[in-house]
Design a protein around this motif. Structure first.
Motif, PDB file in Angstrom:
ATOM      1  N   TYR A   1       8.020   4.845   9.239  1.00  0.00           N
ATOM      2  CA  TYR A   1       7.714   4.788   7.788  1.00  0.00           C
ATOM      3  C   TYR A   1       5.438   4.300   9.023  1.00  0.00           C
ATOM      4  CZ  TYR A   1      10.315   3.929   4.739  1.00  0.00           C
ATOM      5  OH  TYR A   1      12.932   3.911   4.383  1.00  0.00           O
ATOM      6  N   VAL A   2       4.813   4.960   7.899  1.00  0.00           N
ATOM      7  CA  VAL A   2       3.733   5.425   8.684  1.00  0.00           C
ATOM      8  C   VAL A   2       2.685   5.296   7.802  1.00  0.00           C
ATOM      9  CG1 VAL A   2       1.671   5.883   9.913  1.00  0.00           C
ATOM     10  CG2 VAL A   2       4.150   6.660  10.661  1.00  0.00           C
ATOM     11  N   HIS A   3       2.022   3.817   7.987  1.00  0.00           N
ATOM     12  CA  HIS A   3       0.710   4.545   6.723  1.00  0.00           C
ATOM     13  C   HIS A   3      -0.132   5.640   6.352  1.00  0.00           C
ATOM     14  CE1 HIS A   3      -3.158   2.234   4.361  1.00  0.00           C
ATOM     15  NE2 HIS A   3      -2.029   1.564   3.804  1.00  0.00           N
ATOM     16  N   SER A   4      -0.102   5.556   5.017  1.00  0.00           N
ATOM     17  CA  SER A   4      -0.984   7.078   4.736  1.00  0.00           C
ATOM     18  C   SER A   4      -1.691   7.298   4.873  1.00  0.00           C
ATOM     19  CB  SER A   4      -0.221   6.894   3.037  1.00  0.00           C
ATOM     20  OG  SER A   4      -1.902   5.785   2.212  1.00  0.00           O
ATOM     21  N   SER A   5      -3.069   6.035   5.466  1.00  0.00           N
ATOM     22  CA  SER A   5      -4.135   6.498   5.763  1.00  0.00           C
ATOM     23  C   SER A   5      -4.148   7.178   7.400  1.00  0.00           C
ATOM     24  CB  SER A   5      -4.517   5.308   6.031  1.00  0.00           C
ATOM     25  OG  SER A   5      -4.245   3.907   6.763  1.00  0.00           O
ATOM     26  N   LEU A   6      -3.186   7.043   8.095  1.00  0.00           N
ATOM     27  CA  LEU A   6      -3.018   7.351   9.400  1.00  0.00           C
ATOM     28  C   LEU A   6      -2.928   8.730   9.477  1.00  0.00           C
ATOM     29  CD1 LEU A   6      -1.813   4.240  10.981  1.00  0.00           C
ATOM     30  CD2 LEU A   6      -3.774   5.428  10.447  1.00  0.00           C
ATOM     31  N   VAL A   7      -1.801   9.256   8.353  1.00  0.00           N
ATOM     32  CA  VAL A   7      -1.337  10.959   8.586  1.00  0.00           C
ATOM     33  C   VAL A   7      -1.744  11.587   7.837  1.00  0.00           C
ATOM     34  CG1 VAL A   7       0.996  10.190   7.540  1.00  0.00           C
ATOM     35  CG2 VAL A   7       1.191  11.715   8.810  1.00  0.00           C
ATOM     36  N   ALA A   8      -1.527  12.730   8.025  1.00  0.00           N
ATOM     37  CA  ALA A   8      -1.371  14.353   7.126  1.00  0.00           C
ATOM     38  C   ALA A   8      -0.417  14.623   7.326  1.00  0.00           C
ATOM     39  CB  ALA A   8      -3.063  14.855   7.211  1.00  0.00           C
TER      40      ALA A   8
ATOM     41  N   GLY B   1       1.062  -1.447   0.252  1.00  0.00           N
ATOM     42  CA  GLY B   1       0.204   0.072  -0.046  1.00  0.00           C
ATOM     43  C   GLY B   1       0.573   1.309   0.217  1.00  0.00           C
ATOM     44  N   ALA B   2       0.226   2.208   0.142  1.00  0.00           N
ATOM     45  CA  ALA B   2       1.331   3.633  -0.052  1.00  0.00           C
ATOM     46  C   ALA B   2       1.730   3.823   1.174  1.00  0.00           C
ATOM     47  CB  ALA B   2       0.503   5.352  -0.257  1.00  0.00           C
ATOM     48  N   TRP B   3       2.644   3.952   2.025  1.00  0.00           N
ATOM     49  CA  TRP B   3       3.312   4.460   3.074  1.00  0.00           C
ATOM     50  C   TRP B   3       3.899   6.302   3.125  1.00  0.00           C
ATOM     51  CZ3 TRP B   3       3.120   0.873   7.556  1.00  0.00           C
ATOM     52  CH2 TRP B   3       2.337  -0.064   7.385  1.00  0.00           C
TER      53      TRP B   3
END
Length: 97
Positions: free
Chosen positions: A79-86, A64-66
Motif C-alpha cells: 500500500y502507498v498513500h494516495s497523495s504519492l501515486v497517480a 487516510g486514502a491508500w
C-alpha cells in the motif's frame, strides 16, 4: 416471496469499480514507502522512488486514502498513500526518429 438479502456493510461502487481494474500507475512523490497495510504505522516492505511504475489494484481505507499497488521493478505488493501515486492509462511518448 422471500425478503431481499442485504449486504452486511455498505459498498462504495466507485471503489469497487476501481478495484476490479488493474491500472498503470506511477509514483509522483520524491519517494514513497510501500507498506504491508494501509496505515503509516504498518511495516515497510520497501521504498519506491519518483517515476517508478506500478499496477494499481484500487483504493484501500486505512489512515487516510491508500492505493494497493504492485511495483513493476521489484514485484512488491503493498500500500502507498494516495497523495504519492497517480494512475490512469499508460501512454507512450513519441521520440525522434
Amino acid at each position: 416471496m422471500s425478503a431481499p438479502v442485504l449486504a452486511a456493510e455498505p459498498v462504495d461502487v466507485s471503489a469497487v469499480s476501481v478495484a476490479l481494474k488493474q491500472d498503470f500507475c506511477r509514483i509522483t512523490g520524491t519517494s514513497a514507502t510501500v507498506r504491508v497495510k494501509p496505515r503509516k504505522s504498518a511495516k515497510a516492505l520497501g521504498t519506491a522512488y519518483k517515476g517508478d511504475t506500478c499496477t494499481a489494484h484500487g483504493w484501500a481505507e486505512g489512515e487516510g486514502a491508500w492505493v494497493k499497488v504492485t511495483m513493476k521493478r521489484t514485484g512488491v505488493v503493498g500500500y502507498v498513500h494516495s497523495s504519492l501515486v497517480a494512475w490512469g492509462k499508460e501512454s507512450l511518448t513519441a521520440t525522434g526518429g
